[in-house]
Motif scaffolding. Structure first.
Motif, PDB file in Angstrom:
ATOM      1  N   ASP A  64       0.841  -1.199   0.000  1.00  0.00           N
ATOM      2  CA  ASP A  64       0.000   0.000   0.000  1.00  0.00           C
ATOM      3  C   ASP A  64       0.874   1.247   0.000  1.00  0.00           C
ATOM      4  O   ASP A  64       0.520   2.263  -0.581  1.00  0.00           O
ATOM      5  N   ARG A  65       2.007   1.137   0.719  1.00  0.00           N
ATOM      6  CA  ARG A  65       2.938   2.261   0.825  1.00  0.00           C
ATOM      7  C   ARG A  65       4.351   1.723   0.756  1.00  0.00           C
ATOM      8  O   ARG A  65       4.633   0.622   1.246  1.00  0.00           O
ATOM      9  N   PRO A  89       0.515   1.634  -4.861  1.00  0.00           N
ATOM     10  CA  PRO A  89       1.277   2.126  -3.700  1.00  0.00           C
ATOM     11  C   PRO A  89       1.639   3.605  -3.773  1.00  0.00           C
ATOM     12  O   PRO A  89       1.929   4.129  -4.839  1.00  0.00           O
ATOM     13  N   SER A  90       1.615   4.221  -2.602  1.00  0.00           N
ATOM     14  CA  SER A  90       2.199   5.556  -2.495  1.00  0.00           C
ATOM     15  C   SER A  90       3.676   5.358  -2.163  1.00  0.00           C
ATOM     16  O   SER A  90       4.058   4.355  -1.553  1.00  0.00           O
ATOM     17  N   ASP A  92       7.276   7.119  -0.627  1.00  0.00           N
ATOM     18  CA  ASP A  92       7.975   8.162   0.116  1.00  0.00           C
ATOM     19  C   ASP A  92       9.469   7.878   0.022  1.00  0.00           C
ATOM     20  O   ASP A  92       9.909   6.784   0.395  1.00  0.00           O
ATOM     21  N   GLU A 108       9.514   4.698  10.253  1.00  0.00           N
ATOM     22  CA  GLU A 108       8.562   4.333   9.190  1.00  0.00           C
ATOM     23  C   GLU A 108       7.440   3.460   9.732  1.00  0.00           C
ATOM     24  O   GLU A 108       6.274   3.643   9.373  1.00  0.00           O
ATOM     25  N   THR A 112       3.101   4.561   9.964  1.00  0.00           N
ATOM     26  CA  THR A 112       2.202   3.821   9.094  1.00  0.00           C
ATOM     27  C   THR A 112       0.763   3.937   9.594  1.00  0.00           C
ATOM     28  O   THR A 112       0.478   3.659  10.759  1.00  0.00           O
ATOM     29  N   GLU A 116      -3.085   1.318   6.018  1.00  0.00           N
ATOM     30  CA  GLU A 116      -1.968   0.821   5.223  1.00  0.00           C
ATOM     31  C   GLU A 116      -1.627  -0.574   5.751  1.00  0.00           C
ATOM     32  O   GLU A 116      -0.970  -0.724   6.767  1.00  0.00           O
ATOM     33  N   LEU A 119       3.309  -2.679   3.967  1.00  0.00           N
ATOM     34  CA  LEU A 119       4.368  -1.685   3.854  1.00  0.00           C
ATOM     35  C   LEU A 119       5.624  -2.345   3.311  1.00  0.00           C
ATOM     36  O   LEU A 119       6.006  -3.425   3.758  1.00  0.00           O
TER      37      LEU A 119
END
Length: 185
Positions: A64-65, A89-90, A92, A108, A112, A116, A119
């Motif tokens: 998801d991220r 997914p986003s 960063d 991190e 979250t 989400e 990860l």
């Protein structure tokens, strides 16, 4: 690295509401034009990253991220994987995942959001193996834990799962389901 098939690992991960993919970047060249931070992926590394992106997608382990180190080799690893993940997914990019080691991984986890569920943290050795050892609960496979003592090879992933939201994870609170890499895909 995995004792069961990657398909079985993927199926087991689907039984948990929250999963973490703690990944080391793919194989990099030994030197970069501007030092360690600028080391690019080797030809093998580009192949490894593409293989891992396909494998995660095939086993329905799309994050998801994604939190990715700012170093060139991690960004290039992710660039080779993202096309397989689609628009989901986003991402960063975090300089701290290059410079701050284990603390950046914990940061991190703590950032979250509850929605989400999966990860991916893409960073460097020894942070990935030390982080995996610290996260693994007592029910984790001893063979995987022993392998972490040797470090994680390029493009390998430590897959963790829990019924608790990722932000609530503490040391030794997540099940290490498997260690796997490009050779397992």
């Amino acid at each position: 690295m995995v004792s069961e098939t990657l398909e079985q690992v993927g199926q087991e991960a689907q039984r948990y509401p929250y999963t973490l993919l703690l990944m080391r970047h793919a194989q990099a060249e030994s030197v970069g034009a501007e030092g360690d931070r600028s080391r690019p992926l080797s030809l093998l590394g580009r192949q490894q990253a593409s293989r891992m992106g396909r494998a995660l997608t095939q086993e329905r382990l799309i994050p998801d991220r994604i939190a990715c180190s700012g170093a060139l080799r991690t960004r290039q690893t992710l660039e080779r994987m993202l096309p397989d993940f689609g628009d989901g997914p986003s991402v960063d990019y975090r300089e701290s995942l290059y410079s701050s080691g284990l603390q950046a991984v914990w940061d991190e986890l703590g950032q979250t959001k509850a929605d989400e569920h999966r990860l991916l943290i893409l960073t460097h050795e020894p942070t990935v193996s030390a982080g995996a050892q610290l996260l693994a609960d007592t029910e984790s496979a001893e063979s995987s834990l022993l392998q972490l003592d040797l470090g994680m090879s390029p493009a390998s992933i430590a897959l963790f799962a829990s019924s608790e939201p990722i932000a609530a994870w503490t040391p030794h609170s997540a099940r290490l389901l498997a260690l796997f890499g490009p050779r397992d895909c």
